[in-house]
Structure formats: C-alpha cells, structure tokens
Design a protein around this motif. Structure first.
Motif, PDB file in Angstrom:
ATOM      1  N   LEU A 153     -58.936  -7.323  11.298  1.00  0.00           N
ATOM      2  CA  LEU A 153     -58.518  -5.921  11.353  1.00  0.00           C
ATOM      3  C   LEU A 153     -58.990  -5.272  12.654  1.00  0.00           C
ATOM      4  O   LEU A 153     -58.269  -4.468  13.253  1.00  0.00           O
ATOM      5  N   ALA A 154     -60.183  -5.636  13.099  1.00  0.00           N
ATOM      6  CA  ALA A 154     -60.691  -5.086  14.367  1.00  0.00           C
ATOM      7  C   ALA A 154     -59.863  -5.579  15.554  1.00  0.00           C
ATOM      8  O   ALA A 154     -59.543  -4.804  16.471  1.00  0.00           O
ATOM      9  N   ASP A 155     -59.502  -6.847  15.534  1.00  0.00           N
ATOM     10  CA  ASP A 155     -58.653  -7.381  16.607  1.00  0.00           C
ATOM     11  C   ASP A 155     -57.296  -6.681  16.622  1.00  0.00           C
ATOM     12  O   ASP A 155     -56.753  -6.357  17.696  1.00  0.00           O
ATOM     13  N   ALA A 156     -56.741  -6.451  15.421  1.00  0.00           N
ATOM     14  CA  ALA A 156     -55.443  -5.780  15.327  1.00  0.00           C
ATOM     15  C   ALA A 156     -55.530  -4.350  15.847  1.00  0.00           C
ATOM     16  O   ALA A 156     -54.633  -3.876  16.557  1.00  0.00           O
ATOM     17  N   ALA A 157     -56.613  -3.655  15.496  1.00  0.00           N
ATOM     18  CA  ALA A 157     -56.779  -2.277  15.962  1.00  0.00           C
ATOM     19  C   ALA A 157     -56.842  -2.222  17.477  1.00  0.00           C
ATOM     20  O   ALA A 157     -56.278  -1.321  18.111  1.00  0.00           O
ATOM     21  N   ALA A 158     -57.511  -3.215  18.076  1.00  0.00           N
ATOM     22  CA  ALA A 158     -57.598  -3.256  19.544  1.00  0.00           C
ATOM     23  C   ALA A 158     -56.219  -3.477  20.166  1.00  0.00           C
ATOM     24  O   ALA A 158     -55.886  -2.888  21.196  1.00  0.00           O
ATOM     25  N   ARG A 159     -55.396  -4.339  19.528  1.00  0.00           N
ATOM     26  CA  ARG A 159     -54.040  -4.587  20.049  1.00  0.00           C
ATOM     27  C   ARG A 159     -53.160  -3.354  19.903  1.00  0.00           C
ATOM     28  O   ARG A 159     -52.389  -3.010  20.806  1.00  0.00           O
ATOM     29  N   ILE A 160     -53.252  -2.710  18.736  1.00  0.00           N
ATOM     30  CA  ILE A 160     -52.413  -1.532  18.474  1.00  0.00           C
ATOM     31  C   ILE A 160     -52.821  -0.382  19.379  1.00  0.00           C
ATOM     32  O   ILE A 160     -51.975   0.352  19.901  1.00  0.00           O
ATOM     33  N   GLY A 161     -54.119  -0.236  19.575  1.00  0.00           N
ATOM     34  CA  GLY A 161     -54.630   0.854  20.399  1.00  0.00           C
ATOM     35  C   GLY A 161     -55.130   2.016  19.565  1.00  0.00           C
ATOM     36  O   GLY A 161     -54.443   2.474  18.649  1.00  0.00           O
ATOM     37  N   TYR A 162     -56.335   2.480  19.889  1.00  0.00           N
ATOM     38  CA  TYR A 162     -56.929   3.600  19.159  1.00  0.00           C
ATOM     39  C   TYR A 162     -56.314   4.915  19.618  1.00  0.00           C
ATOM     40  O   TYR A 162     -55.843   5.002  20.760  1.00  0.00           O
ATOM     41  N   PRO A 163     -56.300   5.933  18.724  1.00  0.00           N
ATOM     42  CA  PRO A 163     -56.817   5.957  17.357  1.00  0.00           C
ATOM     43  C   PRO A 163     -55.893   5.233  16.379  1.00  0.00           C
ATOM     44  O   PRO A 163     -54.692   5.133  16.606  1.00  0.00           O
ATOM     45  N   LYS A 167     -55.902   2.149   5.945  1.00  0.00           N
ATOM     46  CA  LYS A 167     -55.262   2.559   4.706  1.00  0.00           C
ATOM     47  C   LYS A 167     -55.461   1.521   3.617  1.00  0.00           C
ATOM     48  O   LYS A 167     -55.514   0.317   3.876  1.00  0.00           O
ATOM     49  N   ALA A 168     -55.545   2.029   2.367  1.00  0.00           N
ATOM     50  CA  ALA A 168     -55.559   1.143   1.212  1.00  0.00           C
ATOM     51  C   ALA A 168     -54.139   0.702   0.902  1.00  0.00           C
ATOM     52  O   ALA A 168     -53.201   1.509   0.956  1.00  0.00           O
ATOM     53  N   SER A 169     -53.970  -0.564   0.574  1.00  0.00           N
ATOM     54  CA  SER A 169     -52.638  -1.071   0.240  1.00  0.00           C
ATOM     55  C   SER A 169     -52.153  -0.530  -1.091  1.00  0.00           C
ATOM     56  O   SER A 169     -50.963  -0.309  -1.287  1.00  0.00           O
ATOM     57  N   ALA A 170     -53.079  -0.319  -2.025  1.00  0.00           N
ATOM     58  CA  ALA A 170     -52.711   0.150  -3.362  1.00  0.00           C
ATOM     59  C   ALA A 170     -52.900   1.659  -3.467  1.00  0.00           C
ATOM     60  O   ALA A 170     -53.573   2.281  -2.648  1.00  0.00           O
ATOM     61  N   GLY A 171     -52.296   2.242  -4.518  1.00  0.00           N
ATOM     62  CA  GLY A 171     -52.558   3.627  -4.869  1.00  0.00           C
ATOM     63  C   GLY A 171     -51.977   4.635  -3.912  1.00  0.00           C
ATOM     64  O   GLY A 171     -51.071   4.348  -3.132  1.00  0.00           O
ATOM     65  N   GLY A 172     -52.503   5.855  -3.993  1.00  0.00           N
ATOM     66  CA  GLY A 172     -52.005   6.950  -3.168  1.00  0.00           C
ATOM     67  C   GLY A 172     -52.973   8.110  -3.226  1.00  0.00           C
ATOM     68  O   GLY A 172     -54.161   7.940  -3.479  1.00  0.00           O
ATOM     69  N   GLY A 173     -52.445   9.330  -3.011  1.00  0.00           N
ATOM     70  CA  GLY A 173     -53.290  10.512  -3.076  1.00  0.00           C
ATOM     71  C   GLY A 173     -54.280  10.633  -1.937  1.00  0.00           C
ATOM     72  O   GLY A 173     -55.232  11.398  -2.014  1.00  0.00           O
ATOM     73  N   GLY A 174     -54.080   9.863  -0.850  1.00  0.00           N
ATOM     74  CA  GLY A 174     -54.975   9.955   0.289  1.00  0.00           C
ATOM     75  C   GLY A 174     -56.275   9.189   0.138  1.00  0.00           C
ATOM     76  O   GLY A 174     -57.113   9.201   1.040  1.00  0.00           O
ATOM     77  N   ARG A 175     -56.459   8.496  -0.982  1.00  0.00           N
ATOM     78  CA  ARG A 175     -57.722   7.790  -1.199  1.00  0.00           C
ATOM     79  C   ARG A 175     -57.690   6.436  -0.508  1.00  0.00           C
ATOM     80  O   ARG A 175     -56.679   5.757  -0.488  1.00  0.00           O
ATOM     81  N   GLY A 176     -58.840   6.049   0.039  1.00  0.00           N
ATOM     82  CA  GLY A 176     -58.906   4.799   0.780  1.00  0.00           C
ATOM     83  C   GLY A 176     -58.316   4.889   2.165  1.00  0.00           C
ATOM     84  O   GLY A 176     -57.917   3.873   2.733  1.00  0.00           O
ATOM     85  N   MET A 177     -58.263   6.101   2.736  1.00  0.00           N
ATOM     86  CA  MET A 177     -57.714   6.289   4.079  1.00  0.00           C
ATOM     87  C   MET A 177     -58.797   6.845   4.992  1.00  0.00           C
ATOM     88  O   MET A 177     -59.560   7.726   4.598  1.00  0.00           O
ATOM     89  N   ARG A 178     -58.868   6.328   6.205  1.00  0.00           N
ATOM     90  CA  ARG A 178     -59.839   6.814   7.187  1.00  0.00           C
ATOM     91  C   ARG A 178     -59.213   6.803   8.577  1.00  0.00           C
ATOM     92  O   ARG A 178     -58.602   5.825   8.984  1.00  0.00           O
ATOM     93  N   ARG A 179     -59.390   7.885   9.300  1.00  0.00           N
ATOM     94  CA  ARG A 179     -58.971   7.970  10.698  1.00  0.00           C
ATOM     95  C   ARG A 179     -60.091   7.408  11.571  1.00  0.00           C
ATOM     96  O   ARG A 179     -61.270   7.749  11.384  1.00  0.00           O
ATOM     97  N   VAL A 180     -59.741   6.549  12.515  1.00  0.00           N
ATOM     98  CA  VAL A 180     -60.745   5.900  13.363  1.00  0.00           C
ATOM     99  C   VAL A 180     -60.377   6.149  14.823  1.00  0.00           C
ATOM    100  O   VAL A 180     -59.306   5.741  15.281  1.00  0.00           O
ATOM    101  N   GLU A 181     -61.277   6.788  15.548  1.00  0.00           N
ATOM    102  CA  GLU A 181     -61.012   7.165  16.933  1.00  0.00           C
ATOM    103  C   GLU A 181     -61.431   6.094  17.928  1.00  0.00           C
ATOM    104  O   GLU A 181     -60.877   6.003  19.019  1.00  0.00           O
TER     105      GLU A 181
END
Length: 647
Positions: A153-163, A167-181
């Motif tokens: 996941l860290a390697d993927a984030a570096a490829r995609i580019g920050y920020p 996200k959580a794959s399951a559920g909803g309502g904003g739970r399991g979500m974090r913004r990373v700068e």
C-alpha cells in the motif's frame, strides 16, 4: 393490501431488522399499505418509539449491536416467531451484508433489497471499482488488492502521488477512511483505518485512492428491476460532510450543468444494469472543482439516509417501491413519468457537540417540539434515553419548496424553532451551515466545514448571551426567595432604579458570571455585551437543571447567586489528568505507569456511537497512573490517565 396478498411473492408481515428513525420510517409505509410490521429491539431499546409503533415486537438480546441488531440467528428466529414473510434491513447494521441476504433466502424469507450477489459485488469497494471500469464508468485512480500488505500500500501511494485517501473495502458511512498528506503519516492512518473498519464492518481490508482535492460529492438514486433494467430518480448533492459522514443533502444538485447531470445519470444506470440490480440503490460519484467528468466512488445497495429529498422532489415513496419489487409487483412509474419538482434539503440531527470537536452526547430527551410545515423523520420522543451503543443520528429535518433558496431558508427557520431539550445536538451548527455564504451560493465542496469554520464552530455570541439571560431569568422567576428583587416591596424597583442580580451560570458551553437587570425590559449583561430579554422561549425543569431552547440553541443550565457560587466553586481539573470526553468503551490503552510521553502521543482509544476516538497526551510527561482497561465502558469525565508534567 390486496396486491401484496396476490403478488407473485405474497407479503403480509414485514420484520424491520433495524431500529430508530429508519425503523419508524418503514413501519409508516407498511401501515399505509396495510402490511403488518414487526419491530426488533435490544435491551437498550425496550421502550423505543419503533417498538411501540409496530404491530408486534421481538427482543433480540443485550444492548451491544453484535448481540442484537447484528445477530443474524436472533433476527431469523424473530422472523419465524412472528410469522414474517419478509425482512426489511433499513440502512446500517446488516443492510449491506451478503451473508444476511443469503441466510434470509435460505430460511424462506423475502429479503427486501437486492440479490446477495449484487450486495457482495458492490459491498466490496475493490470489486465495485473493477465492475465500474468494465462498465465504462471512470473510477478514481488508485490501488486495490484484497490481501495487500502495508508495504504494498505504501509503494502504491508513492506511485499514485500524495495526498491519498485510505479506504475500507467494506461498509460505508465514512468509517475506515483516512486522508494522508505525506508518507510519514501513512502507517498510523492504515492502523487507525483498519481498527475502525474491523470494529464497524468485521472486515479490515483497505485500499488506496488518489485524493481529489475539494470535490463535490454527488450521487444518483437508482431502482433496478433485477432483470437488467433500471430507473433513476435524478441526483443528490451530499458535499457537506464531516469525517466523510454526510450532514446536509439536497436534490437536485445546485449549479450542475445539463451535460454533467446526464453523464452522472447515464453512468449510474450503466452500472446498475450491468449487475442486473434489483431494488433501491445509490451510485456515488465525486466531481473535482472545475471538472465536468465525475468519478465513480461506490454503490450503496440499500435505501439511503437521504432518500427523503428524492421522495419529495419526485413525489414517490421509495419504501413502497422496495416492497412492491420484493413482492414481484410492477413498479407504478416509468422513467418518463419521473419528473422532479422544486428543491429539497435535508439535515441530519445528531447527538453530538460541534463546539467540542463533535464529541458524541448522551442523555434523556425531555421533549420533542418539531417545526410545522417541514418533514421530520425521527426515532426519538419525550423520554427516549440516548446511549453510546449506536449511531448518533436522532432525526432528519427536511424542507421542500419551489426553489432552492426558499427550501434553504425554510429549513434554517425550522432549525431555529426545533427543540430537543435534554440532549446536546448539532442543531445550531446545521443552521449556521445553511446560512453560510458558500452553501447559500450552492458552492459547497467536501472541505466546506474547514473553509466556513476555519477555527471550528462556536455558537453565535449574541444568541448565546440572550439564551443564557433567559435561563437566568426563568430560574429567578421560578425560585423568587425572600431576598429576590422580584419579591421586594420597598419600592426599590418602582423608584426608577432597576434591580441588578449578580448570578453564576453553568451550561453546555461553559460557565460565566452575569448580571440580570430587572427593569421594565429585563436585560442580561456579561463580558460579551448586553441583551434585552424579550420573547421568552420554552423551558423545561429536570431537578435543579433548567433546559431552555430558542434561536436554534438548547441549554441545560444551572444558575446560582454569584456569592454562593464563589464559595462553593470546585477546583479545576488537575493539569496532568486525562479524562474521558464522552461516555464510551475503552478499546485500547497505549501506556503504562512509568512511561514517558510526548505531547500528542496516543494514550487511550475509546469507541462510542460506532466511532473510534484516540485520546492523546495534552503535554509531555511521565505516566503515573492508568485508571482504565480495555473493555470497560466509562461515563464522561472519568479519569483515565494521570501524567506528571515534565519540568
């Protein structure tokens, strides 16, 4: 009722596998259609409104959701015990759980919603992204793999580019979500998101998307026939959010070009038809600032909390549509008959404290005074006790008018007149959101709150001063006493010298000293100014507490003479004590006596109302005592950790 009895899949009795506002909502449609409704309840809800509204009610188990509303075996046993033909899941809890759908079908029960395959496909955001791409629907750039490690996941984030967004794959309502700068913040974000997703959905799988800066959050209400056909009921704008949880929703979306609207509708129908979806669903998108190409986010395979705004502009009952589709009956409308009229806006009334970082609130509801002329969907009434076990949403207030501005102002006025004494809510905050310039102009994006309230939200000082003065005046009037200026007979007031009463007031927003001036027009004065105390608002007494509501605010106030307050004033909380800011369950303790901590280090994690709260060190120091343990449920203001500050 005749249609449902003779339908291909007859329905006589519907069990609602939910609680609160949505259970009351489904019961209302069942009653209108002549269907028998069955409520279920946990020990925390034994006297809840949905239990009394239903034709029959069955106990599920103890208060924790895992032992009651998430207990599939208990729900199925309840359905058989009451002779239910069908189960309506509402939203939240098991509404998007494919195993629950399969279990209902295996037990010969009609599940009022989509097939288990559709729920499973869209319930995994990872799988949903793949299906959307295959259907020609653009998705946000990202990386998804069910068993991805933190390194991947860290390697993927570096490829995609920050920020990026975790996200959580399951559920909803904003739970399991974090913004990373930045990369340094990713490990903590992954850990926190996994913990929250695991607690909320029982699935801690995460993926990463590129963060689209300041987007609009748009969604399309769809209804599939299960055979590859579908209707849409136009779009909603849900951009006003906190921690990815919606607060205000409206339909149609303001300031949206005809081309972009058509792109949204076409993409939503394409995805719905591709999976042969049956029932009510919502396809969600984000739209970047200045962009005309929306990106697919997810599909919610259930009724949405915000469905009333769609119902009001389209003149439909989506719960009736769900029941008809589940029974095998044709839908009463075709696409060309669905024509939106006017504008509708909804606010979610939550039991929380916006001025304290939206900490959850608990307590009894003393009364419910709803404004006339607006739709008020609720799961509370006078006497309801709001606890920490479930979601903080208490009710929804919805306005429908010929145009957006009329709806917005009617809703703001309604929030001013609404009264829910006894429990702290976000009512005044929502009113200020509706009146904020960006929202008034239809320019809200998902960072609306940080732009509109850069220093956090606080109540309007003038309204707070006026209501505090009214609380003090009501307390003095109710307890005149021999020394009160209200009972003096020596002409002190009538000689042109108004009486001045120094008082101390403590309420939800803090405590203050103030002075009442009891002349022909009573006034209140303290550090922020002076206010005339005209138009007295409603108030309620609960022991020595006076609850008062007006101008969108509600206070629980204690008023004492100033001299008495000075003699009995309690000492401040010691600097080195960390106390529980809310009633909740301790899930993790990160420190032990003797540990040295820096300011901001995590100390204790608490869970309340399905949200995870990490409590951190207020200053550097050495831990001298830990007074809590994982698994304990503790009330607000309980001492958790003692820290000896470093000199």
């Amino acid at each position: 009722m005749y249609d449902f009895l003779t339908a291909p899949h007859p329905i006589r009795t519907v069990l609602i596998a939910n609680r609160g506002e949505v259970a009351c909502r489904v019961i209302a449609t069942c009653r209108r259609l002549g269907l028998r409704s069955v409520a279920v309840w946990s020990d925390a809800d034994h006297d809840a409104p949905h239990v009394r509204l239903a034709d029959h009610a069955v106990r599920l188990g103890p208060a924790p959701a895992v032992d009651s509303y998430l207990n599939i075996s208990a729900l199925l046993a309840a359905a058989h015990a009451c002779g239910a033909d069908a189960i309506h899941p509402g939203y939240g809890f098991l509404s998007e759980n494919a195993d629950f759908v399969r279990a209902c079908i295996a037990e010969g029960l009609i599940f009022i919603g989509p097939s288990p395959d559709a729920v499973a496909a869209m319930g995994s955001k990872i799988e949903a992204r793949r299906i959307a791409r295959d259907s020609g629907v653009p998705v946000v750039p990202g990386f998804e793999a069910r068993d991805a490690s933190d390194v991947e996941l860290a390697d993927a984030a570096a490829r995609i580019g920050y920020p990026v967004m975790v996200k959580a794959s399951a559920g909803g309502g904003g739970r399991g979500m974090r913004r990373v700068e930045r990369p340094a913040d990713l490990p903590a974000a992954l850990s926190a998101a996994r913990a929250e997703a695991g607690a909320a959905f029982g699935d801690a799988t995460l993926f990463i998307e590129k963060l689209i800066q300041s987007p609009r959050h748009l969604e399309v209400q769809v209804f599939g026939d299960g055979q590859g056909g579908a209707l849409h009921f136009y779009e909603r704008d849900c951009s006003v959010q906190r921690n990815h949880q919606k607060l205000i929703e409206e339909a149609p979306a303001p300031n949206l070009s005809a081309d972009t609207r058509q792109t949204l509708l076409d993409a939503a129908l394409s995805l719905t038809c591709a999976i042969r979806y049956g029932g009510a669903g919502t396809v969600e998108f984000i739209l970047g600032q200045g962009d005309s190409q929306p990106y697919f986010l997810e599909m919610n395979t259930r009724l949405q909390v915000e469905h009333p705004v769609t119902e009001l502009i389209c003149g439909v009952d989506l719960v009736e549509f769900q029941l008809r589709q589940a029974a095998g009956l044709p839908l009463p409308l075709t696409q060309d008959q669905i024509r939106p009229k006017g504008h509708a806006i909804e606010v979610r009334l939550n039991a929380d404290r916006p001025e304290q970082g939206f900490l959850p609130a608990t307590g009894p509801v003393l009364d419910v005074i709803a404004p006339p002329g607006l739709r008020f969907d609720r799961g509370i009434e006078a006497g309801t006790v709001v606890g920490s076990h479930y979601d903080p949403m208490l009710a929804k207030l919805i306005a429908h008018a010929p145009d957006r501005d009329q709806a917005r102002l009617a809703l703001a006025d309604g929030l001013s007149g609404l009264a829910l004494p006894g429990i702290a809510t976000n009512q005044a905050f929502l009113r200020d959101c509706l009146l904020a310039p960006d929202f008034a102009a239809g320019q809200a994006t998902t960072d609306f709150l940080t732009r509109s309230f850069p220093n956090g939200w606080h109540p309007d000082p003038a309204a707070l001063l006026w209501l505090r003065g009214q609380a003090a005046l009501a307390c003095i009037a109710a307890n005149p006493g021999s020394a009160s200026p209200l009972t003096r007979t020596d002409g002190f007031r009538s000689a042109g010298r108004p009486a001045r009463v120094p008082l101390h007031l403590q309420d939800d927003y803090g405590e203050t000293d103030l002075t009442l001036t009891l002349g022909p027009v009573p006034q209140v004065t303290y550090s922020t100014g002076t206010a005339d105390l005209t138009d007295p608002p409603r108030h309620w007494r609960d022991g020595d507490t006076l609850h008062i509501a007006g101008r969108g605010l509600t206070l629980a106030a204690h008023v004492t003479p100033l001299a008495q307050a000075r003699m009995t004033r309690a000492p401040d909380t010691p600097e080195g004590q960390l106390t529980a800011p809310l009633t909740g369950r301790v899930t993790q303790v990160h420190v032990a006596p003797g540990d040295t901590v820096a300011q901001g280090d995590p100390l204790v994690v608490m869970e309340a109302m399905k949200l995870v709260h990490t409590l951190t060190a207020p200053h550097p120091g050495r831990v001298t005592r830990v007074a809590c343990a994982p698994g304990e449920t503790l009330p607000a203001k309980t001492v958790l950790v003692d820290i000896d500050p470093l000199s």
